[in-house]
Design a protein around this motif. Structure first.
Motif, PDB file in Angstrom:
ATOM      1  N   ILE A   7       0.699  -1.238   0.125  1.00 49.55           N
ATOM      2  CA  ILE A   7       0.096   0.160   0.013  1.00 49.55           C
ATOM      3  C   ILE A   7       0.798   1.228  -0.117  1.00 49.55           C
ATOM      4  O   ILE A   7       0.505   2.301  -0.937  1.00 49.55           O
ATOM      5  N   LEU A  11       0.926   4.102  -2.913  1.00 50.35           N
ATOM      6  CA  LEU A  11       0.620   5.376  -2.750  1.00 50.35           C
ATOM      7  C   LEU A  11       1.633   6.407  -3.013  1.00 50.35           C
ATOM      8  O   LEU A  11       1.386   7.368  -3.674  1.00 50.35           O
ATOM      9  N   ILE A 354      -6.286   0.608  -5.199  1.00 52.62           N
ATOM     10  CA  ILE A 354      -6.274   1.962  -4.572  1.00 52.62           C
ATOM     11  C   ILE A 354      -6.646   3.034  -5.462  1.00 52.62           C
ATOM     12  O   ILE A 354      -7.627   3.834  -5.354  1.00 52.62           O
TER      13      ILE A 354
END
Length: 423
Positions: A7, A11, A354
């Motif tokens: 993650i 990002l 995401i």
């Protein structure tokens, strides 16, 4: 490498390519926003329509004549498609027989007779109105709210009295809005060139939503003035029966089952009538049918709008493939340092998810605002249901996994030596 590290890397990748990430999300935002907005407006429209129908009485049963030639209900007659003769109409005797047979199951029977539209004048003051003859049960069956005075009584019907119950709109135009002052006053109505005089005995609250859409101004809107049914028949010259009427089922009675009983009972009078029969429809059944139709329509339109989600998903896959190509050396370096194929695959799938999740959240917010605004235009503001939001989030994740897996798998299968030599 765990989920948390994947993650974090995802990002960082999004922050490094902000514009590309926003353009990638755009298709998801539009698709989710369109679906949420349409479902929300659909819920508001369904609530508005069913609410208007329910305000007429969910326990009401509409009884009308039906042409046997084309099985068209009496609504077609009102449009000039079907014209029953005097001998085909439902009579007062039929109504009384129905009351006698089902007295304990019936709360009221609403009868009406249109007498025409005209204008009430008092000097320069005026009010547009339509005269409708009614019986005692009309107000209760049709949920009219009496603000002052009384409703039409049996004595008025027996004596064919020239009394009327007018709307608060008419009182505003002719009596300065004072309902009490209007009681006992005479109004002079011009109807088809003839001047008629009626004494005001009651004032009811005008409900614009129940009367349908009107382009007229507040002052010029035409409202109903209710007079005794017998008086209306004298004015119209009618001595016949009724093409339609409304039966209200008593409290605790299944109106749908009652409708079948009423239809069967009245059709006994039409056994020898080759042209017409009676059709009885419960308002509760009509509300359920309308809700079902509106829900189906909303879902169908949402599916069409959801095609943009497919386009958005393809955009996500395209950008992820570009990202894999751009980061080939990075992939080779990570593999050389011990990253497994599953680590690489997980990183790119998480990044795709995401992107879609962020786009989905923005789309939900945009769809909620648009849906609320759209439903407010029809005076029935609504918000998306938790189910539709959960569906949108789940769909966003599914798109991320489905369209992100192929690029992720391509990245995972890269040969580390070839990847390191990639320029």
């Amino acid at each position: 490498m765990g989920i948390g590290e994947s993650i974090r890397l995802a990002l960082e990748g999004l922050r490094a390519n902000k514009m590309r990430s926003i353009l990638t999300m755009l298709g998801i935002i539009i698709g989710i926003g369109a679906v949420i907005g349409i479902l929300t407006v659909g819920n508001g429209l369904t609530g508005s329509i069913t609410g208007s129908m329910s305000s007429l009485g969910v326990s009401n049963i509409t009884v009308s004549l039906r042409s046997e030639s084309d099985r068209a209900p009496m609504m077609a007659s009102m449009m000039g498609m079907v014209r029953p003769g005097e001998e085909d109409l439902m009579t007062d005797e039929m109504v009384e027989a129905l009351r006698s047979r089902y007295g304990a199951y019936i709360a009221g029977v609403s009868l009406s007779e249109g007498a025409g539209s005209g204008q009430a004048k008092d000097g320069r003051l005026y009010a547009n109105l339509s005269l409708t003859g009614v019986n005692e049960d009309y107000a209760g069956v049709n949920n009219l709210t009496l603000l002052s005075g009384r409703w039409v009584r049996q004595k008025d019907l027996d004596g064919s009295r020239s009394v009327c119950v007018v709307s608060d709109k008419l009182v505003n135009n002719l009596f300065g809005g004072d309902a009490e002052a209007a009681l006992g006053q005479d109004i002079h109505v011009t109807l088809d060139g003839e001047s008629l005089t009626f004494r005001v005995v009651g004032v009811y609250e005008y409900d614009a939503s129940a009367m349908g859409f009107s382009m007229a101004s507040e002052k010029d809107v035409s409202t109903g003035a209710y007079i005794p049914l017998t008086t209306a028949k004298h004015i119209s010259g009618s001595s016949g029966g009724y093409a339609s009427m409304t039966v209200q089922a008593a409290a605790g009675i299944d109106s749908a089952a009652m409708a079948q009983d009423v239809q069967s009972f009245l059709n006994r009078y039409y056994v020898k009538n080759e042209d017409y029969s009676v059709l009885a429809m419960a308002m509760s059944t009509m509300v359920e049918s309308m809700s079902s139709i509106m829900n189906t329509l909303s879902i169908a339109i949402s599916v069409i709008a959801g095609i943009s989600l497919l386009v958005g998903g393809i955009g996500v896959m395209n950008i992820m493939l570009v990202s894999v190509t751009e980061r080939t050396r990075e992939i080779g370096t990570r593999k050389a340092l011990g990253a497994t194929n599953n680590d690489i695959r997980l990183q790119f799938v998480v990044e795709s998810i995401i992107v879609c999740l962020i786009g989905g959240v923005i789309g939900i917010a945009a769809g909620t605002l648009l849906g609320y605004w759209g439903s407010s235009l029809i005076s029935e503001p609504a918000l998306p249901t938790l189910g539709s939001i959960a569906l949108a989030v789940g769909f966003s994740m599914a798109i991320g996994v489905f369209f992100g897996y192929y690029p992720a798998n391509k990245a995972a299968r890269l040969d580390p030596i070839e990847a390191l030599r990639y320029e």
